[in-house]
Design a protein around this motif. Structure first.
Motif, PDB file in Angstrom:
ATOM      1  N   ASN A 292       0.650  -1.299   0.042  1.00  0.00           N
ATOM      2  CA  ASN A 292      -0.131  -0.073   0.114  1.00  0.00           C
ATOM      3  C   ASN A 292       0.741   1.231   0.033  1.00  0.00           C
ATOM      4  O   ASN A 292       0.321   2.419  -0.661  1.00  0.00           O
ATOM      5  N   GLN A 293       2.066   1.212   0.588  1.00  0.00           N
ATOM      6  CA  GLN A 293       2.871   2.390   0.780  1.00  0.00           C
ATOM      7  C   GLN A 293       3.434   2.648  -0.542  1.00  0.00           C
ATOM      8  O   GLN A 293       3.562   3.602  -1.147  1.00  0.00           O
ATOM      9  N   LEU A 294       3.872   1.742  -1.277  1.00  0.00           N
ATOM     10  CA  LEU A 294       4.450   1.551  -2.714  1.00  0.00           C
ATOM     11  C   LEU A 294       3.389   2.171  -3.415  1.00  0.00           C
ATOM     12  O   LEU A 294       3.826   3.130  -4.420  1.00  0.00           O
ATOM     13  N   ASP A 295       2.211   1.624  -3.533  1.00  0.00           N
ATOM     14  CA  ASP A 295       1.279   2.086  -4.309  1.00  0.00           C
ATOM     15  C   ASP A 295       0.883   3.349  -4.135  1.00  0.00           C
ATOM     16  O   ASP A 295       0.651   4.275  -5.085  1.00  0.00           O
ATOM     17  N   SER A 296       1.023   4.272  -2.817  1.00  0.00           N
ATOM     18  CA  SER A 296       0.840   5.537  -2.713  1.00  0.00           C
ATOM     19  C   SER A 296       1.889   6.413  -3.355  1.00  0.00           C
ATOM     20  O   SER A 296       1.578   7.501  -3.934  1.00  0.00           O
ATOM     21  N   ILE A 297       3.190   6.014  -3.012  1.00  0.00           N
ATOM     22  CA  ILE A 297       4.441   6.457  -3.835  1.00  0.00           C
ATOM     23  C   ILE A 297       4.071   6.536  -5.371  1.00  0.00           C
ATOM     24  O   ILE A 297       4.471   7.680  -5.990  1.00  0.00           O
ATOM     25  N   ALA A 298       3.961   5.730  -5.711  1.00  0.00           N
ATOM     26  CA  ALA A 298       3.718   5.610  -7.254  1.00  0.00           C
ATOM     27  C   ALA A 298       2.529   6.631  -7.715  1.00  0.00           C
ATOM     28  O   ALA A 298       2.633   7.272  -8.752  1.00  0.00           O
ATOM     29  N   ASP A 299       1.481   6.794  -6.846  1.00  0.00           N
ATOM     30  CA  ASP A 299       0.456   7.547  -7.366  1.00  0.00           C
ATOM     31  C   ASP A 299       0.841   8.985  -7.141  1.00  0.00           C
ATOM     32  O   ASP A 299       0.646   9.702  -8.120  1.00  0.00           O
ATOM     33  N   LEU A 300       1.705   9.193  -6.191  1.00  0.00           N
ATOM     34  CA  LEU A 300       2.074  10.654  -5.923  1.00  0.00           C
ATOM     35  C   LEU A 300       3.095  11.081  -6.898  1.00  0.00           C
ATOM     36  O   LEU A 300       2.932  11.965  -7.405  1.00  0.00           O
TER      37      LEU A 300
ATOM     38  N   ASP B  63       5.468   2.914 -13.363  1.00  0.00           N
ATOM     39  CA  ASP B  63       4.892   1.366 -13.829  1.00  0.00           C
ATOM     40  C   ASP B  63       5.553   0.323 -13.074  1.00  0.00           C
ATOM     41  O   ASP B  63       4.791  -0.670 -12.603  1.00  0.00           O
ATOM     42  N   TYR B  64       6.559   0.404 -12.855  1.00  0.00           N
ATOM     43  CA  TYR B  64       7.733  -0.765 -12.320  1.00  0.00           C
ATOM     44  C   TYR B  64       6.930  -0.818 -10.817  1.00  0.00           C
ATOM     45  O   TYR B  64       6.822  -1.732 -10.422  1.00  0.00           O
ATOM     46  N   ILE B  65       7.006   0.327 -10.154  1.00  0.00           N
ATOM     47  CA  ILE B  65       6.769   0.303  -8.614  1.00  0.00           C
ATOM     48  C   ILE B  65       5.219  -0.242  -8.798  1.00  0.00           C
ATOM     49  O   ILE B  65       4.858  -1.168  -7.899  1.00  0.00           O
TER      50      ILE B  65
END
Length: 70
Positions: free
Chosen positions: A15-23, A47-49
């Motif tokens: 979830n943290q990685l997903d939030s970082i990618a979104d940001l 995209d890789y994240i």
């Protein structure tokens, strides 16, 4: 550390990685960076994240399913 702790930790990291990618994606969208190789690399990394996030969530789900089956 038991399987549920590992499952929860993997899910939290995903979830943290997903939030970082979104940001990152949001900031790239509003940034003044013009089309370039650097911008392409940043989108690739985003995209890789997202792919890593999906993989981690799948692993977390698999651990949860195996733990539920017991």
């Amino acid at each position: 550390m038991n399987k549920m702790d590992i499952d929860d930790r993997i899910g939290m990291i995903a979830n943290q990685l997903d939030s970082i990618a979104d940001l990152i994606g949001f900031n790239l969208t509003i940034s003044g960076i013009r089309k370039s190789d650097e911008l392409d690399r940043l989108y690739f990394l985003t995209d890789y994240i997202k792919q890593l996030t999906t993989d981690l969530k799948n692993i977390s789900d698999d651990i949860g399913k195996k733990d539920d089956a017991k």
